[in-house]
Every structure is written in C-alpha cells, then in structure tokens.
Design an enzyme around this catalytic site. Structure first.
Site, PDB file in Angstrom:
ATOM      1  N   THR A   1      12.536  24.508   6.104  1.00  0.00           N
ATOM      2  CA  THR A   1      13.797  24.520   6.119  1.00  0.00           C
ATOM      3  C   THR A   1      14.050  23.061   6.458  1.00  0.00           C
ATOM      4  O   THR A   1      13.680  22.129   7.129  1.00  0.00           O
ATOM      5  CB  THR A   1      14.143  25.100   7.275  1.00  0.00           C
ATOM      6  OG1 THR A   1      13.756  26.402   7.379  1.00  0.00           O
ATOM      7  CG2 THR A   1      15.560  25.401   7.774  1.00  0.00           C
TER       8      THR A   1
ATOM      9  N   CYS B   1       1.546  -0.039  12.139  1.00  0.00           N
ATOM     10  CA  CYS B   1       0.384   1.320  11.997  1.00  0.00           C
ATOM     11  C   CYS B   1      -0.653   0.518  12.544  1.00  0.00           C
ATOM     12  O   CYS B   1      -1.717   1.462  12.868  1.00  0.00           O
ATOM     13  CB  CYS B   1       0.521   1.726  10.721  1.00  0.00           C
ATOM     14  SG  CYS B   1       1.985   1.976   9.919  1.00  0.00           S
TER      15      CYS B   1
ATOM     16  N   SER C   1      12.351   5.716   2.854  1.00  0.00           N
ATOM     17  CA  SER C   1      12.408   6.057   4.184  1.00  0.00           C
ATOM     18  C   SER C   1      13.618   5.805   5.141  1.00  0.00           C
ATOM     19  O   SER C   1      13.897   4.809   5.068  1.00  0.00           O
ATOM     20  CB  SER C   1      11.202   5.762   4.890  1.00  0.00           C
ATOM     21  OG  SER C   1      11.204   6.100   6.394  1.00  0.00           O
ATOM     22  N   ALA C   2      14.137   6.887   5.625  1.00  0.00           N
ATOM     23  CA  ALA C   2      15.211   6.668   6.243  1.00  0.00           C
ATOM     24  C   ALA C   2      15.559   5.359   7.629  1.00  0.00           C
ATOM     25  O   ALA C   2      16.316   4.728   7.937  1.00  0.00           O
ATOM     26  CB  ALA C   2      15.754   7.853   6.851  1.00  0.00           C
TER      27      ALA C   2
ATOM     28  N   ASN D   1       5.357  -4.759   3.473  1.00  0.00           N
ATOM     29  CA  ASN D   1       5.995  -4.916   4.953  1.00  0.00           C
ATOM     30  C   ASN D   1       5.451  -5.795   5.633  1.00  0.00           C
ATOM     31  O   ASN D   1       5.893  -5.875   6.725  1.00  0.00           O
ATOM     32  CB  ASN D   1       5.313  -3.467   5.297  1.00  0.00           C
ATOM     33  CG  ASN D   1       4.148  -2.784   4.815  1.00  0.00           C
ATOM     34  OD1 ASN D   1       3.689  -2.964   3.909  1.00  0.00           O
ATOM     35  ND2 ASN D   1       3.506  -2.712   6.172  1.00  0.00           N
TER      36      ASN D   1
HETATM   37  C1  LIG Z   1       7.148   2.225   6.780  1.00  0.00           C
HETATM   38  C2  LIG Z   1       6.560   2.248   5.726  1.00  0.00           C
HETATM   39  C3  LIG Z   1       5.772   3.431   5.066  1.00  0.00           C
HETATM   40  C4  LIG Z   1       5.930   4.951   5.817  1.00  0.00           C
HETATM   41  O1  LIG Z   1       7.308   5.174   5.842  1.00  0.00           O
HETATM   42  P1  LIG Z   1       7.332   6.297   7.154  1.00  0.00           P
HETATM   43  O2  LIG Z   1       8.761   6.924   6.922  1.00  0.00           O
HETATM   44  O3  LIG Z   1       7.156   5.561   8.409  1.00  0.00           O
HETATM   45  O4  LIG Z   1       6.156   7.201   6.869  1.00  0.00           O
HETATM   46  C5  LIG Z   1       5.524   3.578   3.755  1.00  0.00           C
HETATM   47  N1  LIG Z   1       5.485   2.195   3.008  1.00  0.00           N
HETATM   48  C6  LIG Z   1       5.760   1.097   3.525  1.00  0.00           C
HETATM   49  C7  LIG Z   1       5.964  -0.133   2.807  1.00  0.00           C
HETATM   50  C8  LIG Z   1       6.425   1.198   4.810  1.00  0.00           C
HETATM   51  O5  LIG Z   1       7.073  -0.117   5.142  1.00  0.00           O
END
Ligand SMILES: *Cc1c(COP(=O)(O)O)cnc(C)c1O
Length: 393
Positions: free
Chosen positions: A237, A325, A199-200, A151
């Site tokens: 849910t 983060c 992740s969406a 990331n």
């Molecule tokens: C954003 C990210 C996550 C975390 O995903 P979230 O849905 O924000 O909790 C985990 N791993 C990587 C490589 C990311 O870029």
C-alpha cells in the site's frame, strides 16, 4: 548563533510547503488508493499528481516513474532487477569504487550469486576514466551503474559520456542520482539513462520514500511481491503522504536549482578558501569544480575527524566525517581511500554539506571557531608532536 546544520548530504529537513502538502494524507484524507470511494480516489489522484511532478522534474514520462520506500530500495531494485532481466545475455556488471553502500553492497551480493563485478578506480578528483570504462566492457557486460554525484566528496561523473558508451554497446545504464536530483539539472532523455534512483529526504522531503525512473521498454520485474500497486511492479500500500511530499519537494527544488546553486557555490568557496588558508596542513578532497555546489570535504593532518565533530557539536555546528551510514564505524571512508588518501589522512576528514538554511554568516562563524578547535586537537596528538620534533631537528 543558532545551531548550524551542515549535514544536508545525510538528510534534509522537510520544508514547510512540503509538510503542508503531505499533512492532509496523515489526517482526514487517509483512504487506501486502491479502494474506490471518494477519499480513496483523492489518495489515488494525489499519487498520480506526484508522479507527474516527479516525471516533469526529470524530463521523463509519468509512466516511467515508480515510487519506492527509499533511495536504497531504488538502487537494489535497479541493480538486482537489471541483473535478473539480462542474466540470459551475460553476468558482468561494471560500477565504481566510490558508490554508496546501497550500490556497492548490492553488487557484492550479486557476486555471491555468481555475477562478476568490476569496480572502476577513480582519479584523485574522484572521477572515473572513460578509457578504463571502455576497457572493462566484455561481451558478457549487462549493466553499468555509476553514481551521478558522490555523497562524500561531491564528485560529478561524466554521466553523458558514460551513458553514450553504454547505449552504443547495448548495455543497461543505471545511475544513483540521490545526491544530484533537485541539486543539479538532470534530464533522463538527454543523455539517455535507462534507470535512475532518487530519494525524497535528500531534497527537503521526508525519509522513507524514493523513486526509480525506468525507461519505457526496460521492464524490470517486480522486486517487492504482493498487491498490484505501481502497475504491478512494486507491491505494498502506497506511502501516500510520503509520495505527495516527494512530488512537491522535487518540483520546488528543481524550480530553484539555478539560484540556489549560485548561492551555495559562494558559501562553499568561502568555507574551502577560508579553511585552507586559516589552518595549515589541510587539503581539499575531491575536485575544485567537478563537485556539487554544496559539498566541502577537507582533511586535517594529525587529527581524528570524529573528535573534530564532537568539538564542533559543542559549538552548535553539526557536520559529518563522511558518509552518515558509516559514522560510528572505525573504518576509513572507502571513497577517500579510493582517491588515494592514506588511512591517517582519511581519518582526519570533515564533510560539510550545505543547504537552504545556510548563510555566509554561518560560514564565517564556523571559520572563526575552526582554527582553535583544530589546534586544540593537534596539541593532544602524538602524530603532531612527532611532526613538530622532526621539523625542529
Ligand atoms: C542517501 C543516499 C542513498 C540512500 O537513500 P535512502 O533514501 O537514504 O535509502 C543512496 N545513494 C546515495 C548517493 C545517497 O546519498
């Protein structure tokens, strides 16, 4: 110039088609998918459609997809679940030094519980060495977890080779593919991945919904206990609107991968080449080509990344110094340190992550503003002053 959003690795905006698909489930179609009357069945059907869409995007079977509350939850479930499942066979886990904190902190938690973890180093491009991986494997190794794409610097790992090594040793293989899914082609059957997180909100869907791909035959225990949702594996849910949005977003993103990759690669290269040639004492962090199409990460000597971000913000340009983060913390990025940057250079880094809204004109505007901003900061920098003095004498 309108505001320029250059931080797609932190999160992406929900695209209009996705918002449209999810809206009914925030309105009239509010039924609980576990109930039996009509509006409940509508919710249930919508979730199953999203599961089909998510599975198709990964080359998986729908029965192998479990929706979660985030990418972080999927990572936690995969790693803690695999550790628990295989704890009878051993207690050793292999990962890398540059994982997202969702993986690193989960591994550190497991260390406190008696597991042993090897954090593989990476080379200056941010890629692990397969020989290091082979050497790290012990008879007690039960899990290898290596991210598909980083990331911060966009580094792409040799996932195919890693998974081949894992499967030949009968070790479970998990990959955090949160930055990769919808951006580069991924097929879980080929190379043979056991567990994959996504992740969406990193692919134009909403925040607070993700998924774990769990290969048939890998039966991780439930991580969240309660009701029987997600085939008794993930209680709570369902976030119906979020799940529907994830299905729509992943389908759209994957169908557009090729065109978008080519378009973003051109803008990425325009920014990298432009910044390196316009501003002296800079370097590209990570590999020139083993990197995501949308990732730029550059270090500017003598300055603080955070001040650079503030001045860019004043020009309407929204970028990042690394991971979203950790911004706000003064620790240098663990990823930049792992690729060998000294602390002061790791502090002076800028991450630009491109997406659907970005254009070549925006890149040109940014490149036009950048040199003066960097110079203004360097003029205030004692490090730069020392450097100039030394070079004069
Ligand atoms: C954003 C990210 C996550 C975390 O995903 P979230 O849905 O924000 O909790 C985990 N791993 C990587 C490589 C990311 O870029």
């Amino acid at each position: 110039m309108d505001k320029i959003y250059f931080d797609h690795a932190a999160t992406t905006p929900i695209r209009p088609e996705v918002l449209e698909a999810m809206m009914p489930f925030l309105g009239d179609s509010f039924g609980n998918p576990s109930s039996i009357y009509e509006i409940a069945r509508t919710s249930k059907k919508a979730i199953e459609k999203a599961r089909d869409q998510t599975a198709a995007a990964l080359g998986a079977d729908p029965s192998e997809i479990y929706f979660t509350g985030s990418g972080t939850e999927a990572d936690n479930w995969a790693i803690r679940g695999a550790a628990e499942l295989r704890s009878g066979k051993g207690n050793h886990i292999i990962t890398t030094a540059i994982e997202h904190h969702a993986v690193l902190h989960t591994c550190q938690y497991l260390e406190k519980k008696g597991f042993e973890v090897t954090y593989l180093p990476v080379d200056e491009e941010g890629i692990i060495c397969l020989e290091d991986l082979e050497k790290a494997i012990r008879p007690s190794t039960i899990l290898i977890t290596v991210m598909t794409a980083n990331n911060e610097i966009g580094a792409l790992q040799p996932i195919e080779e890693i998974s081949a090594i894992a499967s030949s040793r009968r070790i479970l293989f998990h990959t955090d593919a949160v930055q990769a899914v919808g951006h580069i082609p991924i097929n879980v059957k080929q190379p043979g991945i056991d567990l994959l997180s996504l992740s969406a909100h990193k692919l134009y869907g909403p925040k607070g919904v993700g998924a774990l791909y769990m290969r048939k035959g890998v039966a991780l225990k439930s991580f969240i206990h309660g009701g029987g949702q997600e085939r008794n594996r993930r209680a709570g849910t369902e976030n119906v609107a979020g799940v529907v949005a994830l299905g729509k977003a992943i389908e759209l993103c994957v169908s557009e991968i090729e065109g978008e990759a080519a378009r973003l690669t051109a803008i990425r290269n325009q920014i990298i080449d432009g910044a390196l040639s316009a501003v002296p004492h800079t370097r590209l962090n990570g590999s020139r080509d083993k990197r995501l199409h949308n990732n730029v990460n550059i270090s500017f000597d003598f300055i603080e990344g955070e001040s650079l971000l503030l001045l860019l913000d004043m020009k309407g340009i929204f970028a990042s110094s690394g991971s979203a983060c950790t911004s706000g913390s003064l620790d240098p990025s663990h990823v930049l340190l792992a690729i060998g940057l000294p602390h002061e250079k790791a502090h002076g880094s800028l991450r630009i992550t491109l997406g659907r809204s970005n254009t070549s004109e925006q890149a040109a505007y940014f490149l036009g503003e950048l040199p003066a901003i960097v110079q203004r900061l360097r003029d205030m920098s004692p490090l730069y002053e020392d450097f100039i003095k030394k070079n004069r004498s």
